[in-house]
Design a protein around this motif. Structure first.
Motif, PDB file in Angstrom:
ATOM      1  N   THR A   1      13.249   8.467  -7.826  1.00 25.49           N
ATOM      2  CA  THR A   1      12.023   8.801  -7.092  1.00 25.49           C
ATOM      3  C   THR A   1      12.314  10.068  -6.297  1.00 25.49           C
ATOM      4  N   SER A   2      11.297  10.547  -5.601  1.00 25.52           N
ATOM      5  CA  SER A   2      11.529  11.782  -4.847  1.00 25.52           C
ATOM      6  C   SER A   2      12.491  11.540  -3.686  1.00 25.52           C
ATOM      7  N   SER A   3      12.678  10.265  -3.283  1.00 22.62           N
ATOM      8  CA  SER A   3      13.561  10.035  -2.142  1.00 22.62           C
ATOM      9  C   SER A   3      15.024   9.867  -2.547  1.00 22.62           C
TER      10      SER A   3
ATOM     11  N   HIS B   1      -0.983   2.794 -11.340  1.00 24.77           N
ATOM     12  CA  HIS B   1      -0.556   1.898 -12.410  1.00 24.77           C
ATOM     13  C   HIS B   1       0.965   1.817 -12.570  1.00 24.77           C
ATOM     14  N   PHE B   2       1.661   2.997 -12.565  1.00 26.41           N
ATOM     15  CA  PHE B   2       3.107   2.931 -12.809  1.00 26.41           C
ATOM     16  C   PHE B   2       3.821   2.183 -11.695  1.00 26.41           C
ATOM     17  N   MET B   3       3.263   2.197 -10.482  1.00 29.92           N
ATOM     18  CA  MET B   3       3.904   1.487  -9.367  1.00 29.92           C
ATOM     19  C   MET B   3       3.749  -0.024  -9.569  1.00 29.92           C
ATOM     20  N   ALA B   4       2.550  -0.428 -10.011  1.00 31.18           N
ATOM     21  CA  ALA B   4       2.308  -1.854 -10.251  1.00 31.18           C
ATOM     22  C   ALA B   4       3.165  -2.348 -11.420  1.00 31.18           C
TER      23      ALA B   4
ATOM     24  N   GLY C   1       4.632   1.973   2.067  1.00 30.18           N
ATOM     25  CA  GLY C   1       5.861   2.711   1.791  1.00 30.18           C
ATOM     26  C   GLY C   1       5.644   3.780   0.747  1.00 30.18           C
ATOM     27  N   ASP C   2       6.742   4.501   0.448  1.00 24.84           N
ATOM     28  CA  ASP C   2       6.687   5.452  -0.672  1.00 24.84           C
ATOM     29  C   ASP C   2       7.039   4.678  -1.945  1.00 24.84           C
ATOM     30  N   SER C   3       7.098   5.369  -3.064  1.00 20.46           N
ATOM     31  CA  SER C   3       7.242   4.621  -4.314  1.00 20.46           C
ATOM     32  C   SER C   3       8.596   3.910  -4.389  1.00 20.46           C
ATOM     33  N   TYR C   4       9.637   4.487  -3.798  1.00 21.39           N
ATOM     34  CA  TYR C   4      10.930   3.781  -3.815  1.00 21.39           C
ATOM     35  C   TYR C   4      10.866   2.519  -2.934  1.00 21.39           C
TER      36      TYR C   4
ATOM     37  N   GLY D   1      10.718  16.964   0.853  1.00 20.11           N
ATOM     38  CA  GLY D   1      11.223  15.607   0.622  1.00 20.11           C
ATOM     39  C   GLY D   1      10.087  14.649   0.314  1.00 20.11           C
ATOM     40  N   SER D   2      10.476  13.410   0.072  1.00 17.16           N
ATOM     41  CA  SER D   2       9.523  12.364  -0.335  1.00 17.16           C
ATOM     42  C   SER D   2       8.483  12.115   0.758  1.00 17.16           C
ATOM     43  N   THR D   3       7.512  11.296   0.451  1.00 14.16           N
ATOM     44  CA  THR D   3       6.481  11.006   1.460  1.00 14.16           C
ATOM     45  C   THR D   3       7.102  10.361   2.703  1.00 14.16           C
TER      46      THR D   3
ATOM     47  N   PRO E   1       8.519  17.508  -3.028  1.00 13.73           N
ATOM     48  CA  PRO E   1       9.174  18.251  -4.121  1.00 13.73           C
ATOM     49  C   PRO E   1       8.425  18.225  -5.455  1.00 13.73           C
ATOM     50  N   GLU E   2       7.253  17.608  -5.508  1.00 17.18           N
ATOM     51  CA  GLU E   2       6.394  17.767  -6.690  1.00 17.18           C
ATOM     52  C   GLU E   2       5.654  19.109  -6.649  1.00 17.18           C
ATOM     53  N   CYS E   3       5.756  19.831  -5.524  1.00 16.23           N
ATOM     54  CA  CYS E   3       5.169  21.173  -5.467  1.00 16.23           C
ATOM     55  C   CYS E   3       6.017  22.106  -6.337  1.00 16.23           C
TER      56      CYS E   3
ATOM     57  N   THR F   1      14.212   9.456 -15.807  1.00 17.00           N
ATOM     58  CA  THR F   1      12.770   9.552 -15.618  1.00 17.00           C
ATOM     59  C   THR F   1      12.380   9.351 -14.163  1.00 17.00           C
ATOM     60  N   TYR F   2      11.420  10.128 -13.769  1.00 15.93           N
ATOM     61  CA  TYR F   2      10.808   9.952 -12.456  1.00 15.93           C
ATOM     62  C   TYR F   2      10.079   8.612 -12.481  1.00 15.93           C
ATOM     63  N   MET F   3       9.995   7.981 -11.333  1.00 19.49           N
ATOM     64  CA  MET F   3       9.265   6.714 -11.236  1.00 19.49           C
ATOM     65  C   MET F   3       7.858   6.841 -11.827  1.00 19.49           C
ATOM     66  N   ASN F   4       7.274   8.029 -11.700  1.00 15.47           N
ATOM     67  CA  ASN F   4       5.906   8.264 -12.186  1.00 15.47           C
ATOM     68  C   ASN F   4       5.905   8.396 -13.705  1.00 15.47           C
ATOM     69  N   SER F   5       6.148   7.295 -14.378  1.00 12.69           N
ATOM     70  CA  SER F   5       6.204   7.304 -15.844  1.00 12.69           C
ATOM     71  C   SER F   5       5.917   5.890 -16.329  1.00 12.69           C
TER      72      SER F   5
ATOM     73  N   GLY G   1       0.825  -1.218   0.000  1.00  5.92           N
ATOM     74  CA  GLY G   1       0.000   0.000   0.000  1.00  5.92           C
ATOM     75  C   GLY G   1       0.854   1.261   0.000  1.00  5.92           C
ATOM     76  N   HIS G   2       0.585   2.149  -0.947  1.00  2.00           N
ATOM     77  CA  HIS G   2       1.295   3.439  -0.956  1.00  2.00           C
ATOM     78  C   HIS G   2       0.727   4.334   0.145  1.00  2.00           C
ATOM     79  N   HIS G   3       1.575   5.219   0.669  1.00  2.37           N
ATOM     80  CA  HIS G   3       1.177   6.091   1.777  1.00  2.37           C
ATOM     81  C   HIS G   3      -0.035   6.977   1.470  1.00  2.37           C
ATOM     82  N   TYR G   4      -0.360   7.188   0.204  1.00  2.39           N
ATOM     83  CA  TYR G   4      -1.508   8.047  -0.111  1.00  2.39           C
ATOM     84  C   TYR G   4      -2.827   7.277  -0.128  1.00  2.39           C
ATOM     85  N   GLN G   5      -2.773   5.977   0.094  1.00  2.00           N
ATOM     86  CA  GLN G   5      -4.029   5.216   0.057  1.00  2.00           C
ATOM     87  C   GLN G   5      -4.950   5.622   1.199  1.00  2.00           C
TER      88      GLN G   5
ATOM     89  N   VAL H   1      -2.236  17.088  -7.959  1.00  2.00           N
ATOM     90  CA  VAL H   1      -2.486  17.178  -6.509  1.00  2.00           C
ATOM     91  C   VAL H   1      -1.515  18.198  -5.887  1.00  2.00           C
ATOM     92  N   HIS H   2      -0.233  17.994  -6.102  1.00  2.00           N
ATOM     93  CA  HIS H   2       0.755  18.906  -5.497  1.00  2.00           C
ATOM     94  C   HIS H   2       0.734  20.291  -6.141  1.00  2.00           C
ATOM     95  N   GLY H   3       0.210  20.357  -7.366  1.00  2.00           N
ATOM     96  CA  GLY H   3       0.077  21.655  -8.038  1.00  2.00           C
ATOM     97  C   GLY H   3      -0.958  22.553  -7.373  1.00  2.00           C
TER      98      GLY H   3
HETATM   99  P1  13P Z   1       6.763   9.200  -3.406  1.00  2.00           P
HETATM  100  O1  13P Z   1       7.950   8.860  -4.263  1.00  2.00           O
HETATM  101  O2  13P Z   1       7.081  10.216  -2.375  1.00  2.00           O
HETATM  102  O3  13P Z   1       6.088   7.986  -2.906  1.00  2.00           O
HETATM  103  O4  13P Z   1       5.739   9.941  -4.360  1.00  2.00           O
HETATM  104  C1  13P Z   1       5.036   9.259  -5.329  1.00  2.00           C
HETATM  105  C2  13P Z   1       3.965  10.068  -5.822  1.00  2.00           C
HETATM  106  O5  13P Z   1       3.253   9.712  -6.723  1.00  2.00           O
HETATM  107  C3  13P Z   1       3.794  11.383  -5.221  1.00  2.00           C
HETATM  108  O6  13P Z   1       2.820  12.058  -5.858  1.00  2.00           O
END
Ligand code: 13P
Ligand code: SF4
Length: 370
Positions: free
Chosen positions: A158-160, A80-83, A57-60, A269-271, A255-257, A137-141, A41-45, A230-232
Motif C-alpha cells: 500500500t502507499s504506507s 471494491h478492492f478493499m472489500a 483508516g487508510d487501505s493498509y 505519503g499515504s493518507t 504518492p499516487e500523484c 501489486t498495489y492494494m488497488n488491484s 470507513g476509508h478516509h476518503y468517505q 483523482v490524484h492525476g
Molecule cells: P491509501 O493506501 O493511502 O489509503 O490510499 C488508497 C487509495 O485508494 C488512494 O487513492
C-alpha cells in the motif's frame, strides 16, 4: 448467521427517506446487530457516511482491522478492492458487504489478470524471467492479481508500506514488475535512487508493453500503465501557483500523484501519513494538500488553527467512493438486521488462498518492520 425474517427490503425505500430518517435507520440497525457488525470507513468517505463508521483508516490499516475483527458482518465503506481484501483476510464464516456495488476504483480497473498473465508470458519468452523478477501489486488491484503475486513470490503493498517493501525486494531481486499504479511505483523507485532510465512503462495494449527486449532486460522497474484519476488531477504548476500565492506553504501529497508533483512537493505519503503530519503540525502552519477532497476538507474543519488548502481548486473527489451514500449504508444494515445479506463480496477459494499469501506476506513484513 442471522435468522431469515423477511424478504429483502428494496433500496428505493431508503432513497425516499429524509436525512434524519436515514441516520435513525442506521443507528437502529446497528443497535439490533450489536457486536455482530463492524462498519469500516476509508478516509476518503464522505462525512455523512464516515460519522457512522466504527473504525476508520487508510487501505493498509483497514486490511489489518478486517483481519482482526470478530464481527460476523464487515460492512465496508470503501471501494471494491478493499472489500475483497477484507474477505480474503477475514475468517471464512465472516460476511463482507459493500453497500454499493458501483463503488469500484478506476485505477484497479486498469489491469486485469489476463493482461498480467500475458505480460508475464511475454517476459518469459524474451528471457527476462531468467533474472529474478518479483511481481508486486498495489492494494488497488483485483484479488486475482494479488493471487498472481502470491503464487510468484511477490507481495501486495500500500502507499504506507511501499518503501520498506521495495527495500526488501530491491535487495533480493534483480527486477520488480509493479501493478497497476505507475506513479506510486516510479515515486517509490526514485526514493531508492533508481534513475528514470532504469524504469519502463508497460502498456498492456502493446506488444512487450511498448518496449524493446533490450530495455526490459536492462531496467530495474517495469511499471504498469495505470494511474489514479483523482490524484492525476494535481499538476506541477499547481505547486508553483500555491507557493506564489501562499508564502511559507508546505506542499503535502499522496504518492499516487505524478513524479513531477511529488518532486516539487515538500512531503509525500499515504493518507494516514498526511493526517498524522497535519495533526502534528504547529498552529499557524500552512499546508497545500494533494489528495482526495473529503479528507482535505475534514482536516481543514478539524484544525481551524492551521491554514489548509486543497492543492488544486477543481473537484478532486473519488467519485466511486462517493457512491456509498448513507442510504446505501442504511439499506445494507437494515437488511442485515432482518436476516438478509445484500451486496456480499466473496472471492473464490483458490484466488483467496493465493491472494491471502501475498496479503499476509505484506502484513507480516510490515508489522515486523521487515
Ligand atoms: P491509501 O493506501 O493511502 O489509503 O490510499 C488508497 C487509495 O485508494 C488512494 O487513492
Ligand atoms: Fe481508486 Fe483513485 Fe479512488 Fe483511490 S482515489 S479509490 S486510487 S480512483
Amino acid at each position: 448467521m442471522a435468522e431469515v425474517l423477511t424478504d429483502v427490503r428494496p433500496l428505493e425505500d431508503f432513497l425516499l427517506m429524509s436525512e434524519v430518517e436515514v441516520s435513525e435507520s442506521i443507528e437502529a440497525a446497528r443497535e439490533a446487530l450489536g457486536k455482530r457488525v463492524v462498519i469500516l470507513g476509508h478516509h476518503y468517505q464522505r462525512d455523512d457516511v464516515i460519522r457512522h463508521a466504527d473504525l476508520t483508516g487508510d487501505s493498509y490499516q483497514l486490511s489489518v482491522m478486517a483481519s482482526q475483527t470478530e464481527a460476523d458482518f464487515i460492512v465496508f465503506c470503501g471501494v471494491h478492492f478493499m472489500a475483497e481484501s477484507a474477505d480474503i483476510l477475514g475468517k471464512p464464516e465472516q460476511v463482507v458487504i459493500l453497500p454499493d456495488m458501483g463503488a469500484g476504483c478506476s485505477m484497479a480497473d486498469m489491469a486485469n489478470i489476463d493482461q498480467v498473465e500475458e505480460a508475464w508470458e511475454q517476459l518469459r519468452e524474451i528471457g527476462v524471467l531468467e533474472q529474478r523478477v518479483a511481481p508486486i501489486t498495489y492494494m488497488n488491484s483485483t484479488a486475482a492479481i494479488k493471487a498472481f503475486c502470491g503464487r510468484n513470490e511477490g507481495v501486495v503493498c500500500t502507499s504506507s508500506n511501499a518503501v520498506p517493501l521495495f527495500d526488501v525486494y530491491l535487495r533480493n531481486y534483480d527486477k520488480m514488475f509493479f501493478f497497476p499504479d505507475q506513479h506510486l511505483g516510479r515515486n517509490t523507485g526514485a526514493k531508492f535512487g533508481i534513475p528514470l532510465d532504469k524504469m519502463v512503462v508497460w502498456d498492456p495494449h502493446k506488444e512487450l508493453g511498448g518496449n524493446s527486449p533490450e530495455a526490459l532486460l536492462d531496467v530495474k522497474l517495469i511499471l504498469w500503465r495505470g494511474h489514479c484519476s483523482v490524484h492525476g488531477r494535481f499538476k506541477d504548476w499547481h505547486v508553483d501557483k500555491i507557493r506564489d500565492e501562499v508564502p511559507e506553504v508546505q506542499v503535502l501529497v499522496h504518492p499516487e500523484c505524478t513524479y513531477e508533483v511529488v518532486q516539487k512537493s515538500d512531503l509525500n505519503g499515504s493518507t494516514s501519513f498526511i493526517i498524522k503530519t497535519v495533526e502534528n503540525a504547529p498552529a499557524g502552519s500552512k499546508w497545500a494538500i494533494g489528495t482526495e477532497v473529503n479528507l482535505v476538507k475534514r482536516l481543514s474543519d478539524r484544525f481551524p488553527d492551521k491554514e489548509i488548502h486543497l492543492l488544486a481548486p477543481d473537484l478532486c473527489m473519488c467519485a466511486t467512493m462517493y457512491r456509498i451514500a448513507p442510504q446505501n449504508l442504511a439499506w445494507s444494515l437494515d437488511n442485515l438486521a432482518n436476516g438478509q445479506i445484500v451486496n456480499e463480496i466473496k472471492v473464490d477459494d483458490e484466488t483467496k488462498h493465493f491472494a491471502n499469501v501475498a496479503l499476509e506476506r505484506m502484513i507480516s513484513m510490515t508489522e515486523k518492520k521487515i
